[in-house]
Design an enzyme around this catalytic site. Structure first.
Site, PDB file in Angstrom:
ATOM      1  N   GLU A 297       0.713  -1.136   0.014  1.00 31.95           N
ATOM      2  CA  GLU A 297      -0.045   0.031   0.049  1.00 31.95           C
ATOM      3  C   GLU A 297       0.721   1.321  -0.069  1.00 31.95           C
ATOM      4  OE1 GLU A 297      -3.940  -1.612   2.155  1.00 31.95           O
ATOM      5  OE2 GLU A 297      -2.444  -1.050   3.516  1.00 31.95           O
TER       6      GLU A 297
ATOM      7  N   ASP B  46      -4.315  -7.624   6.773  1.00 24.97           N
ATOM      8  CA  ASP B  46      -5.382  -8.526   6.265  1.00 24.97           C
ATOM      9  C   ASP B  46      -4.954  -9.867   6.249  1.00 24.97           C
ATOM     10  OD1 ASP B  46      -7.955  -7.103   5.449  1.00 24.97           O
ATOM     11  OD2 ASP B  46      -6.190  -5.720   4.613  1.00 24.97           O
TER      12      ASP B  46
END
Length: 404
Positions: free
Chosen positions: A157, A173
């Protein structure tokens, strides 16, 4: 971001964006002031190096939100932005945004625009993305029917804006195909993070499988025997793989302790005189400021709120509740709230020492070469996150590491 059941602040990507926006706005974020930098280029080269040793083709995706317009879409290999078309109900296939990645032992350079987004990479198969009326449906492999469930993939990210580049390796996650990230500064120096120790990939899975209490159930394996990933514990609770009571004993002990004593939170490293004082009354922990006024209150959190840093530990982007909640979330996940009444805990030596803790995060950090990871959303409290930043980035890097 994506289709997670949690609100956006639960993800590391939102952490990157929140930090980036705070720096852009001149807000205090606990980091030293940076000297003025040259204007950040409209696009920055990002080199993906495939050191995985795997023979399958690799596919790269650069998906996110264009910061200048707020539009969601994807960027091609040259950094050109393409907005997503309208979605449908049920979701319709998204345009193929795949970029051919490098073969093992090779490297490919793409350009990234001023995005808040994700760099996905997959081995052997392209990922399946769809468009709903509310936007892009990203992989959610905790769902048994997700079309990406049996694909080996992962993502980084990042946020690139006028204040520079923030890029991380994230396990918020899931823990899956290993990789590291890096950034090259204008003076030629390069900073990187995210590499595992030798043997760390298999070492993590072996350790998680050996952890009693349902933690082994977080591991997902393909029918051919390939270990694909371990779900983060919040997703484990969602699927029933991990008991919803995983953190209850620790929470009960915290509640009992601070019914009779005070928990002091100093949320900003550069503002040591800004303190908040927590005391439990019944089912609520109230926080007061130095004048004795109640500034925010938290209900007794459940395990999912702790692992996800959301729900009963929601952290809005304000200057009071959000920073206190971030600190509490880190203290619960690291199990430091009983050993240190002054939070956040400054060093990692005392993290994860209680029998009741976030064992997923504990085992990830234990296998990282530099000890840094984004194993839960606010793992950046105290700067223990796997994140690199530069105000004038010349080059970014993603290195796909071996699974063995």
């Amino acid at each position: 971001m994506g289709t997670r059941r949690a609100p956006a602040p639960r993800t590391a990507g939102r952490t990157c964006l929140a930090l980036a926006l705070a720096v852009s706005a001149g807000l205090a974020v606990g980091a030293p002031a940076q000297p003025a930098q040259a204007a950040v280029a409209a696009t920055v080269p990002l080199t993906i190096t495939n050191n995985s040793g795997r023979g399958e083709p690799v596919y790269i995706y650069n998906l996110g939100t264009l910061l200048s317009t707020g539009q969601q879409g994807w960027a091609d290999a040259n950094g050109a932005f393409h907005p997503w078309p309208g979605g449908a109900n049920p979701p319709a296939p998204a345009p193929d945004a795949a970029i051919t990645g490098p073969a093992s032992g090779r490297a490919t350079t793409i350009r990234i625009p001023k995005f808040s987004g994700r760099i996905y990479f997959s081995y052997g198969q392209k990922l399946v993305f769809k468009l709903a009326t509310g936007g892009l449906v990203q992989p959610a492999v905790q769902n048994p029917s997700d079309p990406n469930r049996n694909i080996l993939f992962n993502w980084s990210e990042y946020t690139l804006n006028d204040a520079g580049l923030w890029i991380n390796s994230t396990q918020v996650d899931m823990f899956s195909a290993p990789y590291a990230v890096g950034v090259k500064a204008a003076d030629g120096t390069t900073r990187s993070t995210g590499h595992l120790k030798p043997g760390g990939y298999q070492g993590f899975f072996n350790a998680l499988k050996a952890q009693p209490g349902g933690w082994a159930n977080l591991v997902q394996t393909r029918s051919d025997g390939t270990v694909l990933r371990a779900l983060a514990p919040g997703h484990g609770i969602e699927t029933g793989a991990l008991p919803a009571t995983a953190m209850n004993d620790y929470v009960n002990r915290v509640w009992s302790r601070y019914a009779g004593s005070t928990l002091t939170v100093t949320p900003f490293a550069d503002q040591p005189n800004t303190k908040y004082y927590g005391r439990v009354a019944g089912n609520v922990m109230n926080f007061t400021n130095s004048a004795g006024a109640v500034v925010t209150s938290f209900q007794k959190p459940d395990s999912d709120s702790i692992f996800g840093c959301y729900k009963l530990l929601d952290a809005p982007n304000d200057l009071v509740r959000g920073p206190i909640s971030r600190t509490l979330c880190a203290g619960y996940n690291r199990s430091t709230l009983l050993t240190n009444p002054n939070q956040p805990d400054s060093g990692s030596a005392g993290f994860y020492q209680d029998a009741v803790t976030n064992h997923y995060a504990r085992k990830i950090h234990a296998q990282m070469a530099d000890g840094s990871a984004y194993a839960f959303a606010f793992d950046d409290v105290g700067h223990h996150e796997s994140l690199v930043h530069d105000g004038n980035p010349q080059q970014a890097y993603v290195t796909l590491d071996p699974l063995n």
